[in-house]
Design a protein around this motif. Structure first.
Motif, PDB file in Angstrom:
ATOM      1  N   GLY A  67       0.802  -1.224   0.000  1.00 47.23           N
ATOM      2  CA  GLY A  67       0.000   0.000   0.000  1.00 47.23           C
ATOM      3  C   GLY A  67       0.833   1.271   0.000  1.00 47.23           C
ATOM      4  N   CYS A  68       2.130   1.154  -0.271  1.00 47.21           N
ATOM      5  CA  CYS A  68       3.013   2.318  -0.356  1.00 47.21           C
ATOM      6  C   CYS A  68       4.160   1.977  -1.296  1.00 47.21           C
ATOM      7  CB  CYS A  68       3.551   2.707   1.021  1.00 47.21           C
ATOM      8  SG  CYS A  68       4.525   1.406   1.824  1.00 47.21           S
ATOM      9  N   TYR A  69       4.933   2.988  -1.681  1.00 47.97           N
ATOM     10  CA  TYR A  69       6.061   2.773  -2.593  1.00 47.97           C
ATOM     11  C   TYR A  69       7.367   2.667  -1.820  1.00 47.97           C
ATOM     12  CZ  TYR A  69       2.831   4.121  -6.328  1.00 47.97           C
ATOM     13  OH  TYR A  69       1.769   4.178  -7.200  1.00 47.97           O
ATOM     14  N   TYR A  70       8.417   2.218  -2.510  1.00 46.17           N
ATOM     15  CA  TYR A  70       9.753   2.220  -1.909  1.00 46.17           C
ATOM     16  C   TYR A  70      10.128   3.655  -1.536  1.00 46.17           C
ATOM     17  CZ  TYR A  70      10.597  -2.552  -3.661  1.00 46.17           C
ATOM     18  OH  TYR A  70      10.528  -3.901  -3.916  1.00 46.17           O
ATOM     19  N   ASP A  71      10.911   3.790  -0.478  1.00 46.85           N
ATOM     20  CA  ASP A  71      11.392   5.119  -0.119  1.00 46.85           C
ATOM     21  C   ASP A  71      12.405   5.622  -1.141  1.00 46.85           C
ATOM     22  OD1 ASP A  71      10.030   5.507   2.484  1.00 46.85           O
ATOM     23  OD2 ASP A  71      11.200   3.739   3.061  1.00 46.85           O
ATOM     24  N   PHE A  72      13.281   4.724  -1.597  1.00 40.53           N
ATOM     25  CA  PHE A  72      14.303   5.110  -2.568  1.00 40.53           C
ATOM     26  C   PHE A  72      14.414   4.060  -3.673  1.00 40.53           C
ATOM     27  CE2 PHE A  72      15.832   6.670   1.619  1.00 40.53           C
ATOM     28  CZ  PHE A  72      15.719   8.026   1.379  1.00 40.53           C
ATOM     29  N   VAL A  73      14.728   4.538  -4.875  1.00 44.30           N
ATOM     30  CA  VAL A  73      15.056   3.658  -5.995  1.00 44.30           C
ATOM     31  C   VAL A  73      16.475   3.999  -6.430  1.00 44.30           C
ATOM     32  CG1 VAL A  73      14.562   3.026  -8.383  1.00 44.30           C
ATOM     33  CG2 VAL A  73      12.668   3.433  -6.785  1.00 44.30           C
ATOM     34  N   ILE A  74      17.333   2.981  -6.492  1.00 42.82           N
ATOM     35  CA  ILE A  74      18.712   3.149  -6.955  1.00 42.82           C
ATOM     36  C   ILE A  74      18.856   2.307  -8.217  1.00 42.82           C
ATOM     37  CG2 ILE A  74      21.154   2.861  -6.396  1.00 42.82           C
ATOM     38  CD1 ILE A  74      20.375   3.002  -3.431  1.00 42.82           C
ATOM     39  N   SER A  75      19.300   2.917  -9.313  1.00 45.82           N
ATOM     40  CA  SER A  75      19.289   2.192 -10.576  1.00 45.82           C
ATOM     41  C   SER A  75      20.477   2.534 -11.464  1.00 45.82           C
ATOM     42  CB  SER A  75      17.996   2.506 -11.345  1.00 45.82           C
ATOM     43  OG  SER A  75      18.006   1.898 -12.622  1.00 45.82           O
ATOM     44  N   ASP A  76      20.922   1.512 -12.201  1.00 44.76           N
ATOM     45  CA  ASP A  76      21.891   1.720 -13.279  1.00 44.76           C
ATOM     46  C   ASP A  76      21.181   2.494 -14.390  1.00 44.76           C
ATOM     47  OD1 ASP A  76      24.107   1.594 -14.863  1.00 44.76           O
ATOM     48  OD2 ASP A  76      23.764  -0.465 -15.519  1.00 44.76           O
ATOM     49  N   LEU A  77      21.959   3.206 -15.206  1.00 43.38           N
ATOM     50  CA  LEU A  77      21.362   3.986 -16.287  1.00 43.38           C
ATOM     51  C   LEU A  77      21.138   3.143 -17.535  1.00 43.38           C
ATOM     52  CD1 LEU A  77      20.391   6.711 -17.363  1.00 43.38           C
ATOM     53  CD2 LEU A  77      22.769   7.216 -18.008  1.00 43.38           C
ATOM     54  N   ASN A  78      22.186   2.459 -17.975  1.00 42.05           N
ATOM     55  CA  ASN A  78      22.095   1.685 -19.213  1.00 42.05           C
ATOM     56  C   ASN A  78      21.928   0.199 -18.909  1.00 42.05           C
ATOM     57  OD1 ASN A  78      22.772   3.756 -21.440  1.00 42.05           O
ATOM     58  ND2 ASN A  78      24.385   4.090 -19.924  1.00 42.05           N
ATOM     59  N   MET A  79      20.764  -0.334 -19.296  1.00 42.17           N
ATOM     60  CA  MET A  79      20.448  -1.744 -19.067  1.00 42.17           C
ATOM     61  C   MET A  79      19.656  -2.272 -20.255  1.00 42.17           C
ATOM     62  SD  MET A  79      19.230  -1.620 -15.048  1.00 42.17           S
ATOM     63  CE  MET A  79      18.025  -0.322 -15.367  1.00 42.17           C
ATOM     64  N   PRO A  80      19.687  -3.580 -20.476  1.00 36.84           N
ATOM     65  CA  PRO A  80      18.885  -4.164 -21.556  1.00 36.84           C
ATOM     66  C   PRO A  80      17.392  -4.105 -21.227  1.00 36.84           C
ATOM     67  CG  PRO A  80      19.910  -5.888 -20.239  1.00 36.84           C
ATOM     68  CD  PRO A  80      20.494  -4.590 -19.777  1.00 36.84           C
ATOM     69  N   ASN A  81      16.577  -4.254 -22.247  1.00 35.43           N
ATOM     70  CA  ASN A  81      15.104  -4.268 -22.144  1.00 35.43           C
ATOM     71  C   ASN A  81      14.532  -2.894 -21.799  1.00 35.43           C
ATOM     72  OD1 ASN A  81      14.987  -7.079 -22.670  1.00 35.43           O
ATOM     73  ND2 ASN A  81      15.471  -7.477 -20.529  1.00 35.43           N
ATOM     74  N   MET A  82      14.959  -2.314 -20.676  1.00 37.82           N
ATOM     75  CA  MET A  82      14.542  -0.967 -20.301  1.00 37.82           C
ATOM     76  C   MET A  82      15.615  -0.350 -19.421  1.00 37.82           C
ATOM     77  SD  MET A  82      11.214   0.367 -18.080  1.00 37.82           S
ATOM     78  CE  MET A  82       9.986  -0.146 -19.271  1.00 37.82           C
ATOM     79  N   GLY A  83      16.093   0.820 -19.807  1.00 38.14           N
ATOM     80  CA  GLY A  83      17.139   1.495 -19.050  1.00 38.14           C
ATOM     81  C   GLY A  83      16.591   2.255 -17.854  1.00 38.14           C
ATOM     82  N   GLY A  84      17.514   2.802 -17.058  1.00 30.35           N
ATOM     83  CA  GLY A  84      17.116   3.512 -15.854  1.00 30.35           C
ATOM     84  C   GLY A  84      16.319   4.773 -16.121  1.00 30.35           C
ATOM     85  N   LEU A  85      16.623   5.472 -17.224  1.00 30.06           N
ATOM     86  CA  LEU A  85      15.908   6.705 -17.546  1.00 30.06           C
ATOM     87  C   LEU A  85      14.447   6.422 -17.889  1.00 30.06           C
ATOM     88  CD1 LEU A  85      16.123   9.767 -17.994  1.00 30.06           C
ATOM     89  CD2 LEU A  85      16.704   9.294 -20.383  1.00 30.06           C
ATOM     90  N   GLU A  86      14.228   5.433 -18.755  1.00 30.66           N
ATOM     91  CA  GLU A  86      12.857   5.081 -19.149  1.00 30.66           C
ATOM     92  C   GLU A  86      12.072   4.539 -17.960  1.00 30.66           C
ATOM     93  OE1 GLU A  86      10.490   2.253 -22.405  1.00 30.66           O
ATOM     94  OE2 GLU A  86      12.686   2.369 -22.417  1.00 30.66           O
ATOM     95  N   MET A  87      12.716   3.705 -17.139  1.00 33.06           N
ATOM     96  CA  MET A  87      12.049   3.176 -15.953  1.00 33.06           C
ATOM     97  C   MET A  87      11.668   4.312 -15.005  1.00 33.06           C
ATOM     98  SD  MET A  87      13.509   0.643 -12.948  1.00 33.06           S
ATOM     99  CE  MET A  87      14.478   1.999 -12.266  1.00 33.06           C
ATOM    100  N   SER A  88      12.557   5.294 -14.856  1.00 35.54           N
ATOM    101  CA  SER A  88      12.286   6.427 -13.970  1.00 35.54           C
ATOM    102  C   SER A  88      11.080   7.222 -14.457  1.00 35.54           C
ATOM    103  CB  SER A  88      13.515   7.340 -13.883  1.00 35.54           C
ATOM    104  OG  SER A  88      14.605   6.656 -13.298  1.00 35.54           O
ATOM    105  N   ARG A  89      10.974   7.408 -15.772  1.00 39.44           N
ATOM    106  CA  ARG A  89       9.806   8.107 -16.327  1.00 39.44           C
ATOM    107  C   ARG A  89       8.522   7.382 -15.926  1.00 39.44           C
ATOM    108  NH1 ARG A  89      12.842   8.749 -21.407  1.00 39.44           N
ATOM    109  NH2 ARG A  89      13.455  10.933 -21.649  1.00 39.44           N
ATOM    110  N   GLU A  90       8.533   6.059 -16.057  1.00 46.98           N
ATOM    111  CA  GLU A  90       7.346   5.264 -15.718  1.00 46.98           C
ATOM    112  C   GLU A  90       7.044   5.339 -14.220  1.00 46.98           C
ATOM    113  OE1 GLU A  90       5.224   3.690 -17.709  1.00 46.98           O
ATOM    114  OE2 GLU A  90       6.326   4.464 -19.438  1.00 46.98           O
ATOM    115  N   ILE A  91       8.087   5.339 -13.401  1.00 42.29           N
ATOM    116  CA  ILE A  91       7.900   5.413 -11.950  1.00 42.29           C
ATOM    117  C   ILE A  91       7.292   6.760 -11.560  1.00 42.29           C
ATOM    118  CG2 ILE A  91       9.162   5.658  -9.763  1.00 42.29           C
ATOM    119  CD1 ILE A  91      10.970   3.383 -10.662  1.00 42.29           C
ATOM    120  N   PHE A  92       7.786   7.843 -12.171  1.00 41.48           N
ATOM    121  CA  PHE A  92       7.270   9.171 -11.845  1.00 41.48           C
ATOM    122  C   PHE A  92       5.808   9.332 -12.242  1.00 41.48           C
ATOM    123  CE2 PHE A  92      11.798  10.938 -11.881  1.00 41.48           C
ATOM    124  CZ  PHE A  92      11.837  11.027 -10.494  1.00 41.48           C
TER     125      PHE A  92
END
Length: 214
Positions: free
Chosen positions: A60-85
């Motif tokens: 019922g709540c989100y993680y306090d922090f997300v730590i992520s690599d930038l360049n990854m296969p399938n979906m990178g950190g930038l695209e994932m961050s957009r979806e999270i926001f």
């Protein structure tokens, strides 16, 4: 904050760590687990986004922090961050990248990410970033608490106003003697509706036994 202060402040927070390099993911996760209450890992952006949503569904709540690599296969950190926001505009995200270029930094800032460090991870720099993120989270927590307090007070005030309107016989007039407010209890006792009273002279309710001087 020193390391002990960071550890004391971080022990109540949860982290999602997204990294496609297996060795680095395991090694860094062990480091993060020394500070944070809970550390979940994901192998790329797609896996990270799925785990992010699953965590919310289960807790019922989100993680306090997300730590992520930038360049990854399938979906990178930038695209994932957009979806999270999209799901949580206040999410605190730290991006770790092997690349040091202004374009990547501008892209991250345009999305809303302000915390960014380079590989290989320097522990001193990482602790400084942790300190900044924890302080920021503390400020946001205070803002949320203040907002909750205001909302609670507004709710109590609404209840008070409703109670007053229902049970207290009250009215208000301007300096010309025209009615500007009547409570529900006043309507009931007077036999007039609010629409019939507002804007009318107080003399409308003048009892025949009451002297004009009053």
């Amino acid at each position: 904050m020193n390391i002990r202060e960071i550890r004391d402040a971080a022990q109540f927070f949860t982290v999602l760590y997204v990294e496609d390099d297996t060795h680095l993911r395991k090694e860094s996760a062990i480091l993060f687990e020394n500070f944070f209450k809970r550390v979940d890992t994901a192998i790329d952006g797609v896996d990270g986004l799925n785990r992010y949503e699953e965590y919310f569904e289960q807790n019922g709540c989100y993680y306090d922090f997300v730590i992520s690599d930038l360049n990854m296969p399938n979906m990178g950190g930038l695209e994932m961050s957009r979806e999270i926001f999209i799901r949580n505009s206040k999410q605190s995200i730290l991006i770790i990248s092997a690349y040091d270029d202004s374009q990547s930094l501008q892209e991250l800032m345009s999305v809303g990410i302000t915390q960014y460090i380079h590989k290989p991870i320097d522990q001193k720099e990482l602790f400084q970033v942790f300190s900044t993120m924890l302080e920021s989270h503390k400020v946001e927590g205070k803002k949320d608490q203040e907002l909750n307090n205001i909302q609670k007070l507004n709710k109590e005030l609404d209840t008070l106003i409703t109670t007053f309107d229902t049970y207290v016989i009250a009215s208000r007039t301007d300096l010309l003697g025209q009615i500007t407010y009547v409570s529900e209890a006043f309507e009931l006792i007077s036999g007039y509706t609010q629409e019939e009273l507002l804007g009318k002279s107080r003399n409308l309710l003048h009892h025949s036994d009451m002297p004009n001087e009053v």
